[in-house]
Write a protein that holds these residues in place. Structure first.
Motif, PDB file in Angstrom:
ATOM      1  N   ALA A  29      40.534  37.532  40.245  1.00 49.95           N
ATOM      2  CA  ALA A  29      39.537  37.634  38.656  1.00 49.95           C
ATOM      3  C   ALA A  29      38.367  36.026  38.440  1.00 49.95           C
ATOM      4  N   THR A  30      39.903  35.223  38.352  1.00 53.60           N
ATOM      5  CA  THR A  30      38.854  33.691  37.537  1.00 53.60           C
ATOM      6  C   THR A  30      38.945  33.386  38.874  1.00 53.60           C
ATOM      7  N   ASP A  33      34.905  33.810  39.139  1.00 53.00           N
ATOM      8  CA  ASP A  33      34.098  33.721  38.198  1.00 53.00           C
ATOM      9  C   ASP A  33      33.677  31.789  39.106  1.00 53.00           C
ATOM     10  N   MET A  36      31.061  32.111  41.925  1.00 55.67           N
ATOM     11  CA  MET A  36      29.713  32.780  41.489  1.00 55.67           C
ATOM     12  C   MET A  36      29.185  31.725  40.472  1.00 55.67           C
ATOM     13  N   LYS A  37      29.950  30.936  39.578  1.00 55.00           N
ATOM     14  CA  LYS A  37      29.731  29.547  39.445  1.00 55.00           C
ATOM     15  C   LYS A  37      29.020  28.512  40.888  1.00 55.00           C
ATOM     16  N   VAL A 215      32.715  40.497  41.354  1.00 52.71           N
ATOM     17  CA  VAL A 215      31.703  40.698  39.607  1.00 52.71           C
ATOM     18  C   VAL A 215      31.790  41.997  39.321  1.00 52.71           C
ATOM     19  N   GLN A 218      34.716  44.193  37.593  1.00 50.68           N
ATOM     20  CA  GLN A 218      34.879  44.376  36.499  1.00 50.68           C
ATOM     21  C   GLN A 218      33.796  45.514  35.486  1.00 50.68           C
TER      22      GLN A 218
END
Length: 309
Positions: A29-30, A33, A36-37, A215, A218
């Motif tokens: 999941a990290t 992130d 997505m960034k 994403v 979540q």
């Protein structure tokens, strides 16, 4: 049915790969992130900068297209705002966040991918014309409404500062502004820079779609079911319907009319959750609406493709 198989499902399969990869622990999941960034802060801004810098503004910026799309978007915002206040008795700040969910369609991650598969690369000029104003318009309307709701009684100068501060911290807005500067000044970028941009751009959409799937896992569609259903109905049906009716009455050229309606038919983007999270308002509604509407748009986007022929 062929449009569903050829246009819609490949895009959602990439989203599904991201969802399953995180769900089964095959991708952290990290890492999602970080992806997505990367897409939101670098790859997508590069894509938008390059597209706007090269866009034929005289041919692509059809005022009738922009009026029909953004009148539909603004109508979606006010319908969502009014519905949240009148039907569900939410407080003013929640109403703005819910209205923003109905306003901000996923014009880049879903819109570009589906439009390209439906109508080809040459038909993206209309989509880019919409995207050029999308973030500034949506964030401008949403932030202004939220600042008014939060700072009732304060001076207009305080509210204007809050709006400007939020707008000019947005990478998409800055990239679009830079693209317009290059386009309008006729500045020629070095080939080495264009080649570097192309390398990043190629990764933008597939990476963003995969990250979107990661994403979405979540978010859980828990509670607020009626509010979420309202958001989905406004985003997937009302906004494109208004755009279609206005575009038809204004005789928008078909080559930009179809991408305009299809872009309006996209589910709320992740920016809807980012906006809600930024203000700490209606976060569960925003997150669940992104998830449910994205899943539902597999069918609704196919139906709109059939309507558009």
């Amino acid at each position: 049915m062929q449009a569903l198989l050829d246009v819609i499902l490949p895009v959602f399969l990439v989203i599904g790969f991201g969802y399953v990869a995180v769900w089964k622990g095959l991708f952290p999941a990290t890492g999602v992130d970080a992806l997505m960034k990367f897409t939101q802060q670098f790859a997508i801004p590069c894509l938008l900068f390059s597209a706007i810098a090269k866009l034929d503004l005289s041919a692509s910026l059809d005022a009738r297209l922009l009026i029909s799309f953004y009148a539909g978007a603004a109508s979606g915002f006010f319908l969502g705002f009014a519905g949240a206040r009148i039907l569900f008795k939410r407080d003013w700040e929640d109403c703005v966040a819910i209205g923003f969910c109905c306003l901000f369609s996923n014009s880049v991650l879903l819109g570009l991918a589906i439009n390209e598969r439906a109508y080809g690369q040459e038909a993206l000029a209309g989509a880019y014309a919409i995207i050029a104003f999308h973030s500034p318009f949506c964030y401008g309307l949403g932030i202004t409404a939220m600042e008014i709701a939060r700072n009732r009684g304060q001076s207009p100068l305080v509210m204007a500062r809050g709006v400007a501060r939020a707008m000019f911290r947005n990478a998409l807005v800055l990239a679009i502004a830079a693209g317009f500067i290059v386009n309008l000044t006729g500045l020629v970028l070095p080939n080495v820079l264009n080649d570097a941009l192309d390398l990043v751009i190629r990764a933008a959409l597939p990476t963003a779609l995969f990250a979107l799937g990661g994403v979405l896992i979540q978010y859980k569609p828990e509670g607020d079911a009626r509010v979420i259903a309202m958001v989905c109905a406004i985003s997937l049906i009302a906004h494109p319907a208004i755009t279609w009716m206005l575009g038809t009455s204004l005789s928008v050229p078909r080559d930009v009319f179809n991408p305009g309606v299809l872009t309006a038919a996209m589910a709320p983007g992740v920016n809807a959750y980012i906006f809600a999270n930024m203000y700490g308002r209606a976060r569960r509604v925003a997150a669940s609406s992104v998830l449910v509407a994205t899943a539902a748009s597999v069918i609704t986007a196919w139906l709109w493709l059939m309507v558009l022929g």
